[in-house]
Design an enzyme around this catalytic site. Structure first.
Site, PDB file in Angstrom:
ATOM      1  N   LYS A 164       0.839  -1.205   0.000  1.00 18.84           N
ATOM      2  CA  LYS A 164       0.000   0.000   0.000  1.00 18.84           C
ATOM      3  C   LYS A 164       0.875   1.257   0.000  1.00 18.84           C
ATOM      4  CE  LYS A 164      -3.755  -2.397   2.467  1.00 18.84           C
ATOM      5  NZ  LYS A 164      -4.698  -2.319   3.628  1.00 18.84           N
ATOM      6  N   TYR A 201     -12.261  -2.961  -3.275  1.00 19.97           N
ATOM      7  CA  TYR A 201     -12.795  -2.907  -1.911  1.00 19.97           C
ATOM      8  C   TYR A 201     -14.325  -2.870  -1.870  1.00 19.97           C
ATOM      9  CZ  TYR A 201      -8.275  -2.415   0.485  1.00 19.97           C
ATOM     10  OH  TYR A 201      -7.020  -2.633   1.022  1.00 19.97           O
ATOM     11  N   ASN A 229      -1.832  -0.191   7.073  1.00 19.25           N
ATOM     12  CA  ASN A 229      -1.181  -1.419   7.551  1.00 19.25           C
ATOM     13  C   ASN A 229      -0.308  -2.102   6.494  1.00 19.25           C
ATOM     14  OD1 ASN A 229      -3.232  -2.299   5.955  1.00 19.25           O
ATOM     15  ND2 ASN A 229      -4.440  -3.215   7.603  1.00 19.25           N
ATOM     16  N   HIS A 248      -1.820  -5.579   1.523  1.00 16.96           N
ATOM     17  CA  HIS A 248      -3.074  -6.297   1.327  1.00 16.96           C
ATOM     18  C   HIS A 248      -2.722  -7.697   0.841  1.00 16.96           C
ATOM     19  CE1 HIS A 248      -7.046  -7.431  -0.190  1.00 16.96           C
ATOM     20  NE2 HIS A 248      -6.392  -7.930  -1.227  1.00 16.96           N
ATOM     21  N   GLU A 279      -9.536 -10.507  -7.458  1.00 16.20           N
ATOM     22  CA  GLU A 279      -8.611  -9.384  -7.302  1.00 16.20           C
ATOM     23  C   GLU A 279      -7.486  -9.427  -8.343  1.00 16.20           C
ATOM     24  OE1 GLU A 279      -7.440  -9.723  -3.203  1.00 16.20           O
ATOM     25  OE2 GLU A 279      -9.446  -9.178  -2.477  1.00 16.20           O
TER      26      GLU A 279
HETATM   27  P1  DAT Z   1      -7.442  -6.964   5.799  1.00 14.65           P
HETATM   28  O1  DAT Z   1      -6.663  -5.915   5.047  1.00 14.65           O
HETATM   29  O2  DAT Z   1      -6.689  -7.442   7.005  1.00 14.65           O
HETATM   30  O3  DAT Z   1      -7.957  -8.075   4.930  1.00 14.65           O
HETATM   31  P2  DAT Z   1     -10.161  -5.933   5.817  1.00 14.65           P
HETATM   32  O4  DAT Z   1     -10.341  -6.609   4.482  1.00 14.65           O
HETATM   33  O5  DAT Z   1     -11.164  -6.245   6.878  1.00 14.65           O
HETATM   34  O6  DAT Z   1      -8.718  -6.219   6.424  1.00 14.65           O
HETATM   35  O7  DAT Z   1     -10.198  -4.353   5.616  1.00 14.65           O
HETATM   36  C1  DAT Z   1      -9.563  -3.741   4.509  1.00 14.65           C
HETATM   37  C2  DAT Z   1      -8.761  -2.557   4.989  1.00 14.65           C
HETATM   38  O8  DAT Z   1      -9.637  -1.580   5.556  1.00 14.65           O
HETATM   39  C3  DAT Z   1      -7.774  -2.875   6.118  1.00 14.65           C
HETATM   40  O9  DAT Z   1      -6.544  -3.351   5.635  1.00 14.65           O
HETATM   41  C4  DAT Z   1      -7.655  -1.548   6.806  1.00 14.65           C
HETATM   42  C5  DAT Z   1      -9.042  -0.973   6.698  1.00 14.65           C
HETATM   43  N1  DAT Z   1      -9.845  -1.306   7.885  1.00 14.65           N
HETATM   44  C6  DAT Z   1     -10.515  -2.469   8.103  1.00 14.65           C
HETATM   45  N2  DAT Z   1     -11.185  -2.456   9.259  1.00 14.65           N
HETATM   46  C7  DAT Z   1     -10.942  -1.233   9.782  1.00 14.65           C
HETATM   47  C8  DAT Z   1     -11.364  -0.579  10.981  1.00 14.65           C
HETATM   48  N3  DAT Z   1     -12.176  -1.171  11.874  1.00 14.65           N
HETATM   49  N4  DAT Z   1     -10.934   0.685  11.211  1.00 14.65           N
HETATM   50  C9  DAT Z   1     -10.124   1.298  10.316  1.00 14.65           C
HETATM   51  N5  DAT Z   1      -9.691   0.752   9.175  1.00 14.65           N
HETATM   52  C10 DAT Z   1     -10.095  -0.494   8.908  1.00 14.65           C
HETATM   53 MG    MG Z   2      -9.341  -7.976   3.343  1.00 17.69          MG
END
Ligand code: DAT
Ligand code: MG
Length: 138
Positions: free
Chosen positions: A11, A51, A118, A121, A132
């Site tokens: 990212k 997303y 973070n 991805h 994806e």
């Molecule tokens: P991951 O990237 O671990 O698969 P995800 O698919 O649930 O997590 O969410 C996509 C991204 O969205 C994640 O990398 C960071 C952001 N995100 C997810 N949950 C969040 C939250 N509760 N607060 C802030 N950002 C969040």
């Molecule tokens: Mg995810």
């Protein structure tokens, strides 16, 4: 061996912090193969497709803004159980509580923003990986 493929994104925070090499090193050290890789600044429509599952959630708009904030490295990786394996290398979503030894746990920072920056991805299932990879690599 049941080799499979996954989509990994470094990212904008990872690219901006010059962690591309470090993250690629961890993928290679684990034994996964780099099949394709590119630096890309995607259109919003591509990010929205990527997303789509999160549309309407409180972090959705900040997430898309963050993903538009700079270049991303998109990587097609392959290996035995690589989808699950890369998720394990990446660590859990929140960098503060991600386990030490993982990419997010070792290198992630909590900036106190509305979205988790973070670093990476990784696709979360074979269906997600197929979807994806089509979005990012056609
Ligand atoms: P991951 O990237 O671990 O698969 P995800 O698919 O649930 O997590 O969410 C996509 C991204 O969205 C994640 O990398 C960071 C952001 N995100 C997810 N949950 C969040 C939250 N509760 N607060 C802030 N950002 C969040
Ligand atoms: Mg995810």
């Amino acid at each position: 061996i049941t080799s499979e493929e996954s989509l990994v994104l470094i990212k904008p925070d990872g690219v901006a912090r010059n962690l591309t090499g470090e993250i690629l090193s961890r993928i290679e050290a684990k034994g996964y193969q780099l099949v394709d890789i590119k630096l890309i600044e995607p259109e919003r429509s591509l990010l929205a497709a990527h997303y789509a599952e999160h549309e309407g959630k409180p972090f959705y708009e900040p997430l898309l803004e963050f993903m538009e904030s700079g270049p991303i490295v998109a990587i097609r990786i392959a290996g035995n159980r690589v989808i699950e394996g890369f998720r394990s290398l990446a660590g859990t979503t929140d960098p503060t509580t991600a386990a030490p030894g993982t990419i997010r746990g070792d290198l992630g920072r909590d900036w106190g923003l509305k979205v988790q920056q973070n670093l990476v991805h990784g696709s979360d299932s074979p269906e997600s990986a197929e979807r994806e990879l089509a979005i990012w690599f056609g």
